[in-house]
Design an enzyme around this catalytic site. Sequence first.
Site, mmCIF file in Angstrom:
data_model
loop_
_atom_site.group_PDB
_atom_site.id
_atom_site.type_symbol
_atom_site.label_atom_id
_atom_site.label_comp_id
_atom_site.label_asym_id
_atom_site.label_seq_id
_atom_site.Cartn_x
_atom_site.Cartn_y
_atom_site.Cartn_z
ATOM 1 N N GLU A 44 0.820 -1.210 0.000
ATOM 2 C CA GLU A 44 0.000 0.000 0.000
ATOM 3 C C GLU A 44 0.855 1.263 0.000
ATOM 4 O O GLU A 44 0.533 2.237 -0.668
ATOM 5 C CB GLU A 44 -0.959 0.001 1.197
ATOM 6 C CG GLU A 44 -2.077 -1.029 1.097
ATOM 7 C CD GLU A 44 -2.971 -0.813 -0.113
ATOM 8 O OE1 GLU A 44 -2.954 0.286 -0.694
ATOM 9 O OE2 GLU A 44 -3.678 -1.764 -0.492
ATOM 10 N N TYR A 125 -6.360 7.071 3.217
ATOM 11 C CA TYR A 125 -6.536 5.963 2.282
ATOM 12 C C TYR A 125 -5.864 4.694 2.798
ATOM 13 O O TYR A 125 -6.477 3.613 2.857
ATOM 14 C CB TYR A 125 -5.980 6.301 0.883
ATOM 15 C CG TYR A 125 -5.771 5.026 0.124
ATOM 16 C CD1 TYR A 125 -6.858 4.362 -0.425
ATOM 17 C CD2 TYR A 125 -4.525 4.413 0.061
ATOM 18 C CE1 TYR A 125 -6.712 3.132 -1.037
ATOM 19 C CE2 TYR A 125 -4.367 3.190 -0.544
ATOM 20 C CZ TYR A 125 -5.458 2.556 -1.092
ATOM 21 O OH TYR A 125 -5.312 1.340 -1.673
ATOM 22 N N ASP A 143 -9.539 5.577 -3.342
ATOM 23 C CA ASP A 143 -8.339 5.968 -4.076
ATOM 24 C C ASP A 143 -8.774 6.528 -5.433
ATOM 25 O O ASP A 143 -9.963 6.731 -5.673
ATOM 26 C CB ASP A 143 -7.409 4.773 -4.239
ATOM 27 C CG ASP A 143 -7.930 3.810 -5.283
ATOM 28 O OD1 ASP A 143 -9.156 3.676 -5.377
ATOM 29 O OD2 ASP A 143 -7.135 3.207 -6.006
ATOM 30 N N CYS A 211 -25.217 1.969 -13.776
ATOM 31 C CA CYS A 211 -24.268 3.087 -13.905
ATOM 32 C C CYS A 211 -24.917 4.283 -14.592
ATOM 33 O O CYS A 211 -25.239 4.234 -15.783
ATOM 34 C CB CYS A 211 -23.039 2.620 -14.683
ATOM 35 S SG CYS A 211 -21.772 3.893 -14.831
#
Length: 348
Positions: A44, A125, A143, A211
Amino acid sequence: MSDNVPRTIAAPLLKWYDAHARDLPWRARPGANAPDPYRVWLSEVMLQQTQVASVIPYFEKFTARWPSFEALAAAEDAELMAAWAGLGYYARARNLLACARAVAARGSLPETEAELLGLPGIGGYTAAAIAAIAFGQRAVVVDANVERVVTRLFAVTAPLPGARPRIRTLTDSITPDARAGDFAQAMMDLGSTLCTARAPRCLACPLREQCDGFATGAPEMFPVKAAKPAKPQRYGTMFWIERAGRVLLVRRPAKGLLGGMCALPTGPWADSPPGLADAPISAEWRMLDEQVRHGFTHFNLDVALAAATIPEHTDAPQGEWWPIAEIESAGLPTLFAKAARTFGRMHA
DNA sequence: AAAGCGGGGAA
DNA sequence: TTCCCAGCTTT
């Protein structure tokens, strides 16, 4: 579709993820136990502002050399900085070492977002990602991939970065209680492989029916971003000082641009070419015809190259005399590695 | 709240 | 070329 209506996003997305997840070295293999928190944390941090393909070779190198928090905590600062060279954002490497030492001192990586946030190099994050991926907690992971996917799912027309609070709320509304880590990684895989920045592949997307961005007919318009100011142009000179087959390398100040990294001597960057004004020694400088151009996040840099050979036993500024034949292994960041290759061609 | 901080891959 | 990316820290 209204923004107020919660959508069934997680179920179809996780089903897609189970079939199409990317095989990445920091992920637990299918059927294996939970992923190793050390590997999740290391990946990460390396992935902050850095694409997966760039990270993988560094991740393999680091885990082979330092397989645990304890091993990394025992590393020397200079060898860690050299191993990080080329990956960029060098404050991450300094924070990585500080974090490894803090974790080794306390025994293990904390499991809550709040505690993770207190560690060096771990922001909102990364704390959420580690809590979800390594420890299975429900956390809202946002992110750049998630920002793109969510602004398309909900056709968010407000521009970034102002839309961040809204995006976080929307992400929270679709994050499941179970498998939050897989959900986060599924959003990233979707953003990376299908819901890409320029040309999204909506026909292969498991969320197409839900969507709003797809419904608009122009999903690639999202996310909307605020206009960026033009990058300024700056100039500098880099100095190659040779003595008995070796070249002088210096260590840059710990803070600031390329902080803590090994480097060739330079003066400060300027608004016009500074020439030899900041030369570290008085010498017979030869200016190379070729310059080095380098783009940073916030400015573009043109660097002139000056070379001098000084006699053995001549006094010179503080630094390390590195064998020219082994300059590739000095751990120079890309700007200086480019310059070193140019100076090398001068030799040939 | 805004600025500082790298590098490489893709289009 | 320009744009983009598994952001954090400092001011």
